[in-house]
Write an enzyme that holds these catalytic residues in place. Structure first.
Site, PDB file in Angstrom:
ATOM      1  N   TYR A   1       8.084 -17.739 -28.973  1.00 31.37           N
ATOM      2  CA  TYR A   1       8.217 -18.843 -28.191  1.00 31.37           C
ATOM      3  C   TYR A   1       6.948 -19.190 -27.789  1.00 31.37           C
ATOM      4  CZ  TYR A   1      13.475 -18.951 -28.116  1.00 31.37           C
ATOM      5  OH  TYR A   1      14.803 -18.981 -28.371  1.00 31.37           O
TER       6      TYR A   1
ATOM      7  N   LYS B   1      12.683  -5.548 -36.240  1.00 32.53           N
ATOM      8  CA  LYS B   1      12.780  -5.629 -37.919  1.00 32.53           C
ATOM      9  C   LYS B   1      11.677  -4.899 -38.312  1.00 32.53           C
ATOM     10  CE  LYS B   1      14.275  -7.553 -41.652  1.00 32.53           C
ATOM     11  NZ  LYS B   1      15.591  -7.277 -42.310  1.00 32.53           N
TER      12      LYS B   1
ATOM     13  N   ASP C   1      19.166  -7.542 -38.459  1.00 31.77           N
ATOM     14  CA  ASP C   1      20.293  -7.879 -39.646  1.00 31.77           C
ATOM     15  C   ASP C   1      21.645  -7.045 -39.420  1.00 31.77           C
ATOM     16  OD1 ASP C   1      18.603  -6.036 -40.615  1.00 31.77           O
ATOM     17  OD2 ASP C   1      18.628  -7.002 -42.553  1.00 31.77           O
TER      18      ASP C   1
ATOM     19  N   ASP D   1      17.586 -14.271 -28.244  1.00 30.97           N
ATOM     20  CA  ASP D   1      18.246 -15.666 -28.215  1.00 30.97           C
ATOM     21  C   ASP D   1      19.468 -15.836 -29.441  1.00 30.97           C
ATOM     22  OD1 ASP D   1      18.371 -18.608 -27.516  1.00 30.97           O
ATOM     23  OD2 ASP D   1      17.319 -19.022 -29.471  1.00 30.97           O
TER      24      ASP D   1
ATOM     25  N   ASP E   1      23.769 -15.709 -28.332  1.00 28.97           N
ATOM     26  CA  ASP E   1      24.751 -16.857 -28.669  1.00 28.97           C
ATOM     27  C   ASP E   1      25.806 -16.256 -29.609  1.00 28.97           C
ATOM     28  OD1 ASP E   1      23.191 -19.032 -27.559  1.00 28.97           O
ATOM     29  OD2 ASP E   1      23.768 -20.425 -29.142  1.00 28.97           O
TER      30      ASP E   1
HETATM   31  C1  IPM Z   1      18.439 -20.314 -24.205  1.00 35.70           C
HETATM   32  C2  IPM Z   1      18.095 -21.556 -24.788  1.00 35.70           C
HETATM   33  C3  IPM Z   1      16.729 -21.835 -24.705  1.00 35.70           C
HETATM   34  C4  IPM Z   1      16.109 -20.435 -25.397  1.00 35.70           C
HETATM   35  C5  IPM Z   1      16.209 -23.029 -24.969  1.00 35.70           C
HETATM   36  C6  IPM Z   1      16.996 -24.186 -24.115  1.00 35.70           C
HETATM   37  C7  IPM Z   1      14.689 -23.058 -24.784  1.00 35.70           C
HETATM   38  O1  IPM Z   1      18.608 -21.545 -25.975  1.00 35.70           O
HETATM   39  O2  IPM Z   1      18.132 -19.846 -22.810  1.00 35.70           O
HETATM   40  O3  IPM Z   1      19.022 -19.242 -24.631  1.00 35.70           O
HETATM   41  O4  IPM Z   1      15.761 -20.564 -26.632  1.00 35.70           O
HETATM   42  O5  IPM Z   1      15.618 -19.655 -24.871  1.00 35.70           O
HETATM   43 MN    MN Z   2      19.927 -19.840 -26.567  1.00 34.40          MN
END
Ligand code: IPM
Ligand code: MN
Length: 368
Positions: free
Chosen positions: A141, A189, A221, A245, A249
């Site tokens: 990032y 990894k 993985d 990240d 999710d």
């Molecule tokens: C999160 C989001 C952010 C990230 C984006 C919006 C930049 O997906 O906070 O997880 O990737 O960190």
């Molecule tokens: Mn995210």
């Protein structure tokens, strides 16, 4: 206690969920006799529209002075075509970096009634309760400015980590594990990436300071698979920015919806930015149907981590649990025999659980 909280509603459903969390914080302030002062500032797409920058100086100054920050979400199709330096997401990355918020805590906890909303089998999600500790200000990032070479035919993103950046997040993870079930999984990894090899080395060095914590290393993985086949294996997971990240999710599937996951982004002195893990959901923005629970739970994390108000934080978490137990949920969750309600209603149910008196008053003012 008197605290100044900066609100960064941002884009899409951001303003709606921030409004809900603010209402809940106001009930807490009234009940526990605290004074929370709020000020609202622009970030992301709205900031681009109003100030020509996703992170205006004025917003940074306000955040620097704040006791804590609560953020909604950034981004949306309206700004998708902008060059990457000008995108709404740069506002969020910028404030994380400027304030040095390197430790992102993402607790993932399944609530009994809502777990049926997960597409995973009940026996798989049962008992899942984990914490992802994501490094937030390094890695891909924040590499050297990405560039296109060979007339735009080749792209370069760099993944850089220094020993000290790894050390501080790994320490935070060991400390967090100590406060929980004392089991830490470091995800990397290391069979491919040089940065992961250094990561693993540092974790191995640090473990001698935490003999009471059981440590394991897992490749990303394999971790991605285990997270949805055997989530109760995990207690605390520590990992670098991009892996964290993606895994967070994925982990939200355990709770039935991304709309349930809160997060805290901290630096060592307790200053923190709190935000839901979900994004701006532009498809449902302004419809009054967004799930505010992730943001309400983020406000609870704020009370705990930045203000040391454990009792108040727990009161919010318990109220959310009650409301879900009563069957209330927003449209993102497909709860069997549940009662589907809108953002405002579920917020008022949470407020009601905290303090029946305040909720009745505010329902009148909200619907007036
Ligand atoms: C999160 C989001 C952010 C990230 C984006 C919006 C930049 O997906 O906070 O997880 O990737 O960190
Ligand atoms: Mn995210």
């Amino acid at each position: 206690m008197k605290k100044h909280i900066v609100l960064l509603p941002g884009d899409g459903i951001g303003p709606e969920v921030i409004h809900s969390a603010k209402k809940v914080l106001e009930v807490i302030a009234e009940q526990y006799e605290h004074q929370f002062c709020f000020s609202s500032h622009d970030i992301g797409g709205v900031a681009i529209d109003r100030h020509g920058s996703p992170l205006p100086d004025e917003t940074v100054k306000a955040c620097e002075k704040a006791d804590a920050i609560l953020l909604g979400a950034v981004g949306g199709p309206k700004w998708d075509q902008l060059p990457s330096q000008l995108r709404p997401e740069k506002g969020l990355l910028g404030i994380r970096k400027k304030l040095g918020l390197f430790a992102n805590l993402r607790p993932v906890k399944g609530y009994p009634n809502v777990m049926s909303a997960s597409p995973l089998k009940d026996h798989v999600v049962a008992g899942s309760d984990l914490l992802i500790v994501r490094e937030l200000t390094g890695g891909l990032y924040f590499g050297q400015p990405s560039e296109r070479r060979d007339n735009g035919q080749t792209v370069v993103d760099t993944l850089q980590y220094s020993r000290s950046e790894i050390e501080r997040i790994v320490e935070k993870a060991f400390q967090s594990a100590r406060l929980r079930r004392k089991h830490l999984t470091s995800v990397d990894k290391a069979n491919v990436l040089e940065s992961s090899k250094l990561w693993r080395e540092v974790v191995e060095e640090k473990k001698v300071d935490y003999p009471d914590v059981v440590l394991e290393h897992m490749l990303v993985d394999a971790a991605a698979m285990k997270l949805i086949t055997n989530p109760s294996h995990f207690d605390v997971i520590v990992t670098e920015n991009m892996f964290g990240d993606i895994l967070s999710d994925e982990a939200s599937v355990l709770t039935g919806s991304l709309g349930m996951l809160p997060s805290a982004s901290l630096r060592s002195d307790g200053v923190g930015l709190y935000e839901p893990v979900h994004g701006s959901a532009p498809d449902i923005a302004g419809k009054g149907i967004a799930n505010p629970i992730a943001t309400i739970l983020s406000a609870a994390l704020m009370l705990r981590h930045s203000f040391g108000l454990e009792e108040e934080a727990y009161a919010i978490e318990k109220a959310v649990q009650e409301v879900l137990k009563d069957g209330y949920h927003t449209a993102d969750l497909h709860v069997e025999n549940g009662k589907q309600v809108r953002t405002k209603e579920i917020t008022h149910h949470v407020m009601d659980c905290l303090s029946p008196q305040s909720a009745t008053n505010s329902i009148m003012s909200c619907y007036a």
